[in-house]
Design a protein around this motif. Sequence first.
Motif, short mmCIF file in Angstrom:
data_model
loop_
_atom_site.label_atom_id
_atom_site.label_comp_id
_atom_site.label_asym_id
_atom_site.label_seq_id
_atom_site.Cartn_x
_atom_site.Cartn_y
_atom_site.Cartn_z
N ASN A 6 -14.34 -37.98 -3.79
CA ASN A 6 -15.32 -37.31 -2.90
C ASN A 6 -15.27 -37.90 -1.49
OD1 ASN A 6 -16.26 -35.58 -4.86
ND2 ASN A 6 -17.88 -36.96 -5.54
N LEU B 195 -16.51 -35.25 1.18
CA LEU B 195 -17.74 -34.70 0.60
C LEU B 195 -18.83 -35.76 0.57
CD1 LEU B 195 -16.39 -32.66 -2.48
CD2 LEU B 195 -17.18 -31.77 -0.30
N ASP B 196 -18.43 -37.01 0.70
CA ASP B 196 -19.37 -38.13 0.64
C ASP B 196 -18.88 -39.16 1.67
OD1 ASP B 196 -21.45 -39.67 -0.16
OD2 ASP B 196 -20.71 -40.08 -2.18
N THR C 101 -17.03 -32.11 8.24
CA THR C 101 -16.80 -30.72 7.84
C THR C 101 -15.51 -30.20 8.47
OG1 THR C 101 -19.16 -30.34 7.64
CG2 THR C 101 -17.79 -28.39 7.91
N ARG D 249 -12.54 -31.69 6.71
CA ARG D 249 -12.39 -31.06 5.39
C ARG D 249 -11.68 -29.72 5.55
NH1 ARG D 249 -17.53 -32.14 3.78
NH2 ARG D 249 -18.34 -30.08 4.22
N ARG D 250 -12.16 -28.99 6.59
CA ARG D 250 -11.62 -27.66 6.86
C ARG D 250 -10.13 -27.77 7.22
NH1 ARG D 250 -15.16 -25.24 11.28
NH2 ARG D 250 -16.82 -25.65 9.79
N PHE E 248 -9.65 -28.53 -2.68
CA PHE E 248 -10.22 -29.17 -3.88
C PHE E 248 -9.91 -28.37 -5.14
CE2 PHE E 248 -12.97 -30.93 -0.62
CZ PHE E 248 -13.14 -32.24 -1.04
N PHE F 239 -11.53 -28.57 -9.12
CA PHE F 239 -12.53 -29.28 -9.93
C PHE F 239 -12.29 -29.06 -11.42
CE2 PHE F 239 -14.42 -27.83 -5.94
CZ PHE F 239 -14.87 -29.02 -5.40
N SER G 213 -14.53 -28.30 -13.61
CA SER G 213 -15.26 -27.11 -14.11
C SER G 213 -14.98 -25.87 -13.25
CB SER G 213 -16.75 -27.43 -14.13
OG SER G 213 -17.14 -27.89 -12.85
N ASN H 94 -15.51 -24.35 -10.75
CA ASN H 94 -16.40 -24.05 -9.61
C ASN H 94 -16.00 -22.78 -8.88
OD1 ASN H 94 -18.32 -26.02 -9.91
ND2 ASN H 94 -17.25 -27.51 -8.64
N ALA I 283 -11.70 -19.93 0.78
CA ALA I 283 -11.04 -21.09 1.39
C ALA I 283 -10.52 -20.76 2.79
CB ALA I 283 -9.89 -21.55 0.51
N TYR J 140 -13.63 -19.97 6.54
CA TYR J 140 -14.16 -20.90 7.55
C TYR J 140 -13.04 -21.50 8.40
CZ TYR J 140 -17.87 -20.19 4.22
OH TYR J 140 -18.79 -19.60 3.40
N ARG K 177 -23.94 -24.28 -6.81
CA ARG K 177 -22.49 -24.45 -6.99
C ARG K 177 -21.74 -23.68 -5.90
NH1 ARG K 177 -20.24 -23.74 -12.86
NH2 ARG K 177 -21.39 -25.67 -13.00
N VAL L 205 -19.12 -25.21 -3.30
CA VAL L 205 -17.74 -24.72 -3.16
C VAL L 205 -17.47 -24.34 -1.71
CG1 VAL L 205 -16.20 -22.83 -3.79
CG2 VAL L 205 -17.56 -23.97 -5.54
N ASN M 143 -14.87 -26.11 0.87
CA ASN M 143 -13.82 -25.32 1.50
C ASN M 143 -14.01 -25.18 3.01
OD1 ASN M 143 -11.76 -24.16 -0.49
ND2 ASN M 143 -13.72 -24.03 -1.57
N GLY M 144 -14.82 -26.02 3.57
CA GLY M 144 -14.88 -26.08 5.02
C GLY M 144 -16.09 -25.47 5.67
N VAL N 253 -21.65 -32.96 -2.61
CA VAL N 253 -21.35 -33.67 -3.86
C VAL N 253 -22.39 -33.32 -4.92
CG1 VAL N 253 -21.15 -35.93 -4.92
CG2 VAL N 253 -20.29 -35.56 -2.63
#
Lengths: 225, 793
Positions: free
Chosen positions: A52, A57-58, A81, A84-85, A90, A92, A94, A96, A110, A113, B313, B317, B321-322, B405
């Motif tokens: 993360n 994300l963290d 952000t 990340r972009r 990512f 996961f 599960s 998501n 994806a 943005y 969720r 997501v 994804n930005g 997170v």
Amino acid sequence: MNQFLQVSSLSRAYRSGEVETQALDAISLEVAAGEFVALMGPSGCGKSTLLNILGFLDAPDAGSYRLRDEEVATLSDARLTRLRRAYVGFVFQSFNLIEELNVAENVEVALLYRSVDARRRRVDEVLEQVGLAHRARHRPRQLSGGQQQRVAIARALAPEPDLILADEPTGNLDSANGAAVMDLLKDAAARGTTVIMVTHSALHAAAADRTIRMLDGRIVGETRL
Amino acid sequence: MTRLLRHWLVAWGRNLAANRLLSAITIVGLVIGIAGAILMALVARVPLTYNHIVPGHERTYIAISVVSGPEMAPDYQQASPGGAAALIEANVPEVEAAARLLEAEVELRRGGAAHRETIYWADPDYFDLVRLPVLSGDLASALRSGHGLVMTEAMARKHFGRADAMGETIEVAGQPMVLRAVIADLPAGGTDLDAGIFASGLATRSGLSLMKADEPGAFSISVRTYLRLRTGASAQKAGDAIQAAIAGLVPPPVRNAYRLEPVRIDRLALHEGFHPGARERLVIGSLVAALVLLIATANFVNLSVALAGRRRREIGVRKANGAGRGHIAGQFLAEAVLTVLVATLLALVATEWLLPVVNGFLETQARLDYGADPTLPLWLLSGAALLGLAAGAYPAFLLSSLPPVATLRDSGAAAAGGGLVRSALVTAQFAILIGLIIATSVVHQQRVFAMREALRMDIDQVLTVTAKCPPAFVAEAAKLPGVRAVSCSSESLLSGNTFMPIDWRGRQLVVDMVSALPSIFALYGVRPLAGTLSALPPRGEESVSGVVINEAAVRAFGFASPSAAIGQALPISGGAPGDAPGAQVVAVVPDFAFHSVETPIDPTLYLSEPPEAWNGGLVSIKLAGRDVPETLSRIDRLWRATGNEGPIQRAFVSEHIEQLYLSLERNAQLFAVFSGLAIFLACLGLVGLSLSAAQRRTREIGIRKALGASTRQILALLLWQLSRPVLLANLIAWPVAWWLMRRWLNGFAERIPLQPWLFPAAGLIALALALLSVGTLAYLVARQKPVHALRYE
């Protein structure tokens, strides 16, 4: 090999009331561009926390995180952000996926943005790549677990990120589907994308260039193939 | 940006479809709240834009007559003495121009067709002052000749068959007049002008030409005087100057009681004197509509946050994804605005459907006419967008601030947070609901009190016939089966419109005067507090020697008590003021009146003059209450048989009383309707919230049951948690409702006490409604098998 990211003395603790859990304890690590790294260790050892932080994300409590020689550990939420972009995709455990969107729309998220031209074409390309072009208009609940994870990988691949972070991508899949997912990740690494994958499977970890073992928030071993 | 908007639109539509029940609850609530707000706004718009058709309405005034005195409610008339306009124009520097209208019913004849119409005889310069929108012709010069005539488009079509009939002639009140200008149709209910025909006051047979100059002793108020004040002139100063200017017109006995006041023509619709209770009704209506909209918006906010809990969720997501905070906030704001816009469109459909009902109920003429007002859709859509932004701001802020997170790690059904705010909103909703229940009850109780106990007389089965006590009819009516008693009075018994100034020990009093036979008191069940009625001759006396007064008069004249008033001489003689103290107080009766309890009962003198001396009369007939239709038929037959002219004009006194309390009745109904809506919305919101909470807490319930909790214990836990905000709402609602209702009741001279039991009762009703709304759902959730609950998610 070019160094892609470097973390040193990275720490992260979670506090809940008077209880403090040290998720990462002064971790140091370097990953080269295009390298495929597997992170292994028991539950609660800090793998996901590290992932993360690497994916913005963290944020860490202490230590340094340099991405392409730029210090990124202490950046603002907005800057994280943007990073990340720009860099990260990512995957996961599960999946998501967004239930209300169909497969193509989930992949398109994806690209929404980011300034990407010809989004539709790119979505079609990656769905073709993961073998799900014929399922583009289906909703996630109409797909099997393996297919859903392939959609998630397509979504991660769509913006052509420099870094793919996969958190137990085969954890919810049977062996055949797990193998298919691993093939996709290996392909991505082969094309120059850095892949860092958390896994409990020694078999899948063996597909990586390097396996890092963690315990109680520390790196306790490393195996390079 | 376009791609984002398209994507948001898809996500919004599919989320609405995926959560059909909760989405429907949200949208239905919004539709009700928005429709209520639009309806009230349209209704409020009529009085607030009254006479706006007149350019320069801000400095255009009408002179109104006010008659008042100590301890007497003022009497207002939208009319003035005929000679006032000229005096004001000549002597009041603040007034730029003055012009008059005189309403008359005349015959219009053209070809073989004749119609009776209400018209206005207008001064030649009337349209210089009141510049109504002209469609054809020269309005300024139209009335400057004695033959000039101006009509609205509708009237021109009616009488000439076409709107463009300039120069055509029609006979008005027997004299030919020429159509010189056609004006736009006057908005129904939007102006003080009811008639659509204006004839030159210079015409030979015009009421204005025939009117003699007011003279002392022939004082009458019959014309409408319009005034235009100079720019920046003070209406207050103008009013004072007008008073001095017209002093010569007013006979000395009423000079102190009479005042000619300028009132802006755009404020007439909310003038307390002409439309009592209208302003209050407007404020109350707007307030409760705003409260209902607030409840609907709170529901929307609450359910949006609850629904968004399932979208954590998706948020995670998107962030992974930005998407930045701005993207997430923008998406949820856009969704809120879209939802409110959809609800507004549905609310507009509901408004179109409900507007005639509302107009009928409130006797208003509100319109939803997009053609006549092209800016209306823009206003409505802007309002909807603003409401959407306001309602969506909190959910958007809350959801966009969720750390990615946490959103990716937690289950999809976890709460989105903001629990405190949601509880606060539910508490606020129920506080409003409890307040409305209290208000509805208080208004209803006051209405019942006003129409029964406050009257202090028995009006049950009392019929009035408009007639000046015809002896044969009265004598025979008393003998009819089904009739208990018959008596007579002047019309002022009901209308209270006859008053008299009296010089009393160095000060001037204005008292109401009612002429009546002594038997009228017994008929209405009114017994003297002091003195006796037996001393008065049953058929009245030519020269009044005995007078009955009410308690208010005892106070006004300064007598120590009703008993102390008996035998006191009052300066009255034959109903006219005089210096000779010719009438002695023979009895004091309790204060009773046929006017609204909003105003105190005036000091009143009851004179036993003979009916011939009365100014208008009423025969009061007390029925036995059996076979009423047959009795009424007998009375009608008797009316014709005893040689009375024209059809009988009869009405029950209770109808008159109901008419008096129409405003109160409407307030009561308004509260009842909006309380019903508020109850429905609040319960709807609670059901939505409990649905969402039940889904979110299925796992928790499973764990509790696995650990030994019974269905009853789980049910009690769920109901207690849902009841807490309702109970808390009482703490807010009670003091606010107490303060507001006390203030409202203080507007009545006669009022009910504020009952303390009402407050817990309203709280209990709200709690019962809340428990009823969510009880079944809570029971179903509570009795689920633990294995099912634990498998959930």
